[in-house]
Motif scaffolding. Structure first.
Motif, PDB file in Angstrom:
ATOM      1  N   CYS A 238      13.150 -24.545  70.755  1.00 17.10           N
ATOM      2  CA  CYS A 238      13.111 -23.404  71.509  1.00 17.10           C
ATOM      3  C   CYS A 238      11.359 -23.945  71.912  1.00 17.10           C
ATOM      4  CB  CYS A 238      12.901 -21.902  70.697  1.00 17.10           C
ATOM      5  SG  CYS A 238      11.649 -20.765  72.279  1.00 17.10           S
ATOM      6  N   ILE A 239      11.314 -25.000  73.677  1.00 16.77           N
ATOM      7  CA  ILE A 239      10.296 -25.371  73.926  1.00 16.77           C
ATOM      8  C   ILE A 239       9.452 -24.161  74.776  1.00 16.77           C
ATOM      9  CG2 ILE A 239       8.454 -27.144  75.013  1.00 16.77           C
ATOM     10  CD1 ILE A 239      11.101 -29.502  74.370  1.00 16.77           C
ATOM     11  N   GLU A 240       8.075 -23.765  74.503  1.00 12.90           N
ATOM     12  CA  GLU A 240       7.385 -22.758  75.505  1.00 12.90           C
ATOM     13  C   GLU A 240       6.929 -23.672  76.063  1.00 12.90           C
ATOM     14  OE1 GLU A 240       5.735 -19.533  77.032  1.00 12.90           O
ATOM     15  OE2 GLU A 240       7.505 -19.906  76.181  1.00 12.90           O
ATOM     16  N   VAL A 241       6.050 -23.822  77.365  1.00  8.90           N
ATOM     17  CA  VAL A 241       5.085 -24.521  78.008  1.00  8.90           C
ATOM     18  C   VAL A 241       4.409 -23.853  78.876  1.00  8.90           C
ATOM     19  CG1 VAL A 241       4.812 -26.067  80.155  1.00  8.90           C
ATOM     20  CG2 VAL A 241       6.795 -26.268  78.310  1.00  8.90           C
ATOM     21  N   LYS A 242       3.356 -24.305  78.600  1.00  3.40           N
ATOM     22  CA  LYS A 242       2.003 -23.451  78.984  1.00  3.40           C
ATOM     23  C   LYS A 242       1.095 -24.237  80.394  1.00  3.40           C
ATOM     24  CE  LYS A 242       2.736 -19.636  77.794  1.00  3.40           C
ATOM     25  NZ  LYS A 242       3.260 -18.585  78.658  1.00  3.40           N
ATOM     26  N   GLY A 243       0.784 -24.099  81.488  1.00  3.75           N
ATOM     27  CA  GLY A 243      -0.124 -25.672  82.285  1.00  3.75           C
ATOM     28  C   GLY A 243      -1.439 -23.953  82.657  1.00  3.75           C
ATOM     29  N   ASP A 244      -1.433 -23.126  82.226  1.00  2.00           N
ATOM     30  CA  ASP A 244      -2.588 -22.111  82.921  1.00  2.00           C
ATOM     31  C   ASP A 244      -3.852 -22.396  82.072  1.00  2.00           C
ATOM     32  OD1 ASP A 244      -3.814 -19.576  81.351  1.00  2.00           O
ATOM     33  OD2 ASP A 244      -2.459 -19.072  81.619  1.00  2.00           O
ATOM     34  N   ARG A 245      -5.747 -22.563  82.938  1.00  2.00           N
ATOM     35  CA  ARG A 245      -6.745 -23.285  81.889  1.00  2.00           C
ATOM     36  C   ARG A 245      -7.183 -22.451  81.104  1.00  2.00           C
ATOM     37  NH1 ARG A 245      -6.911 -25.308  87.708  1.00  2.00           N
ATOM     38  NH2 ARG A 245      -6.811 -27.278  87.197  1.00  2.00           N
ATOM     39  N   SER A 246      -6.857 -20.710  81.300  1.00  2.00           N
ATOM     40  CA  SER A 246      -7.342 -19.868  80.214  1.00  2.00           C
ATOM     41  C   SER A 246      -7.241 -19.921  78.408  1.00  2.00           C
ATOM     42  CB  SER A 246      -6.345 -18.082  80.172  1.00  2.00           C
ATOM     43  OG  SER A 246      -5.062 -18.225  79.185  1.00  2.00           O
ATOM     44  N   ASN A 247      -6.105 -21.069  78.144  1.00  2.00           N
ATOM     45  CA  ASN A 247      -6.559 -21.795  76.996  1.00  2.00           C
ATOM     46  C   ASN A 247      -5.983 -20.573  75.625  1.00  2.00           C
ATOM     47  OD1 ASN A 247      -6.388 -23.577  74.840  1.00  2.00           O
ATOM     48  ND2 ASN A 247      -8.936 -23.892  75.079  1.00  2.00           N
ATOM     49  N   LYS A 248      -5.520 -19.345  76.456  1.00  2.00           N
ATOM     50  CA  LYS A 248      -4.901 -18.526  74.433  1.00  2.00           C
ATOM     51  C   LYS A 248      -4.320 -19.175  74.110  1.00  2.00           C
ATOM     52  CE  LYS A 248      -5.350 -14.880  78.597  1.00  2.00           C
ATOM     53  NZ  LYS A 248      -5.381 -13.801  79.719  1.00  2.00           N
ATOM     54  N   VAL A 249      -4.345 -19.508  72.655  1.00  2.00           N
ATOM     55  CA  VAL A 249      -3.630 -21.033  71.874  1.00  2.00           C
ATOM     56  C   VAL A 249      -2.939 -19.776  71.313  1.00  2.00           C
ATOM     57  CG1 VAL A 249      -3.567 -22.812  70.709  1.00  2.00           C
ATOM     58  CG2 VAL A 249      -4.377 -23.126  72.556  1.00  2.00           C
ATOM     59  N   ASN A 250      -3.894 -19.503  70.590  1.00  2.00           N
ATOM     60  CA  ASN A 250      -2.731 -18.152  69.170  1.00  2.00           C
ATOM     61  C   ASN A 250      -1.603 -16.802  70.131  1.00  2.00           C
ATOM     62  OD1 ASN A 250      -4.715 -18.799  67.475  1.00  2.00           O
ATOM     63  ND2 ASN A 250      -6.515 -17.738  67.302  1.00  2.00           N
ATOM     64  N   ALA A 251      -1.971 -16.334  71.495  1.00  2.00           N
ATOM     65  CA  ALA A 251      -1.165 -15.826  71.922  1.00  2.00           C
ATOM     66  C   ALA A 251      -0.303 -16.095  72.860  1.00  2.00           C
ATOM     67  CB  ALA A 251      -2.891 -15.103  73.641  1.00  2.00           C
ATOM     68  N   TRP A 252      -0.490 -17.527  73.073  1.00  2.00           N
ATOM     69  CA  TRP A 252       0.803 -18.078  73.372  1.00  2.00           C
ATOM     70  C   TRP A 252       1.963 -18.734  71.660  1.00  2.00           C
ATOM     71  CZ3 TRP A 252      -2.784 -22.125  76.386  1.00  2.00           C
ATOM     72  CH2 TRP A 252      -3.032 -21.703  77.872  1.00  2.00           C
ATOM     73  N   ARG A 253       1.321 -19.046  71.177  1.00  2.00           N
ATOM     74  CA  ARG A 253       1.498 -19.571  69.350  1.00  2.00           C
ATOM     75  C   ARG A 253       2.881 -18.485  69.083  1.00  2.00           C
ATOM     76  NH1 ARG A 253      -2.949 -21.919  66.683  1.00  2.00           N
ATOM     77  NH2 ARG A 253      -2.983 -24.338  66.673  1.00  2.00           N
ATOM     78  N   ALA A 254       2.214 -17.078  69.225  1.00  2.00           N
ATOM     79  CA  ALA A 254       2.594 -15.973  68.707  1.00  2.00           C
ATOM     80  C   ALA A 254       4.310 -15.503  70.068  1.00  2.00           C
ATOM     81  CB  ALA A 254       1.601 -14.659  69.254  1.00  2.00           C
ATOM     82  N   GLU A 255       3.846 -16.067  70.749  1.00  2.00           N
ATOM     83  CA  GLU A 255       4.638 -16.066  72.223  1.00  2.00           C
ATOM     84  C   GLU A 255       6.189 -16.805  72.048  1.00  2.00           C
ATOM     85  OE1 GLU A 255       5.735 -16.392  77.210  1.00  2.00           O
ATOM     86  OE2 GLU A 255       3.325 -16.712  75.999  1.00  2.00           O
ATOM     87  N   THR A 256       5.402 -18.210  71.718  1.00  2.00           N
ATOM     88  CA  THR A 256       6.501 -19.311  71.293  1.00  2.00           C
ATOM     89  C   THR A 256       7.083 -19.161  69.889  1.00  2.00           C
ATOM     90  OG1 THR A 256       5.115 -20.879  71.848  1.00  2.00           O
ATOM     91  CG2 THR A 256       6.794 -21.532  70.331  1.00  2.00           C
ATOM     92  N   VAL A 257       6.539 -18.541  69.289  1.00  2.00           N
ATOM     93  CA  VAL A 257       7.516 -17.352  67.851  1.00  2.00           C
ATOM     94  C   VAL A 257       8.851 -16.415  68.323  1.00  2.00           C
ATOM     95  CG1 VAL A 257       7.715 -16.032  65.484  1.00  2.00           C
ATOM     96  CG2 VAL A 257       5.544 -18.247  66.312  1.00  2.00           C
TER      97      VAL A 257
END
Length: 147
Positions: free
Chosen positions: A48-67
């Motif tokens: 599973c590959i999640e991709v983020k291009g937005d500049r908000s840099n919400k890495v912790n939220a994106w990690r949770a979304e990836t899981v």
């Protein structure tokens, strides 16, 4: 289409193009599935590959979304790709839980929030997918690299 949607589509398309050039010829952008979203890139069974291009840099939220999306996809290997402006796609950041790299650590953390994630370049993550047995020559979708 909003600027952020255009940027997101462009980011996903560039990751797909890079992975195809790397040898993953079946990858493609995945259609949105709402609550049952299973990552942004399809075509590598078990990954599973999640991709983020937005500049908000919400890495912790994106990690949770990836899981969450990896669970929806029933993937046993997953990571987050974050676009880095002014860098070639191969150098964009990949974030991955350390337990996916070290089987000995898979039961060392009680909660997702406790588990450290590591960063690497997309090119290295693509190599790791191949090294773990995922790829164009991988077994059918009913089996995984750990089989």
């Amino acid at each position: 289409m909003s600027k952020s949607k255009v940027r997101g589509t462009d980011t996903e398309t560039k990751v797909v193009r890079f992975l195809r050039e790397f040898g993953f010829h079946e990858v493609e952008r995945r259609a949105l599935r709402g609550e049952l979203d299973a990552g942004d890139i399809a075509g590598i069974s078990g990954v599973c590959i999640e991709v983020k291009g937005d500049r908000s840099n919400k890495v912790n939220a994106w990690r949770a979304e990836t899981v969450k999306e990896a669970a929806n996809a029933k993937a046993d290997f997953y990571f987050l790709v974050v676009r880095k402006d002014y860098k070639p796609v191969r150098e964009w950041e990949v974030h991955m839980p350390i337990s996916l790299l070290c089987d000995d650590l898979s039961h060392s953390f009680n909660r997702l929030e406790e588990e450290p994630w590591i960063r690497m370049e997309l090119a290295l993550a693509a190599e790791m997918i191949l090294d773990r047995g995922y790829g164009p020559w991988a077994p059918s979708s009913s089996t995984t690299a750990s089989s």
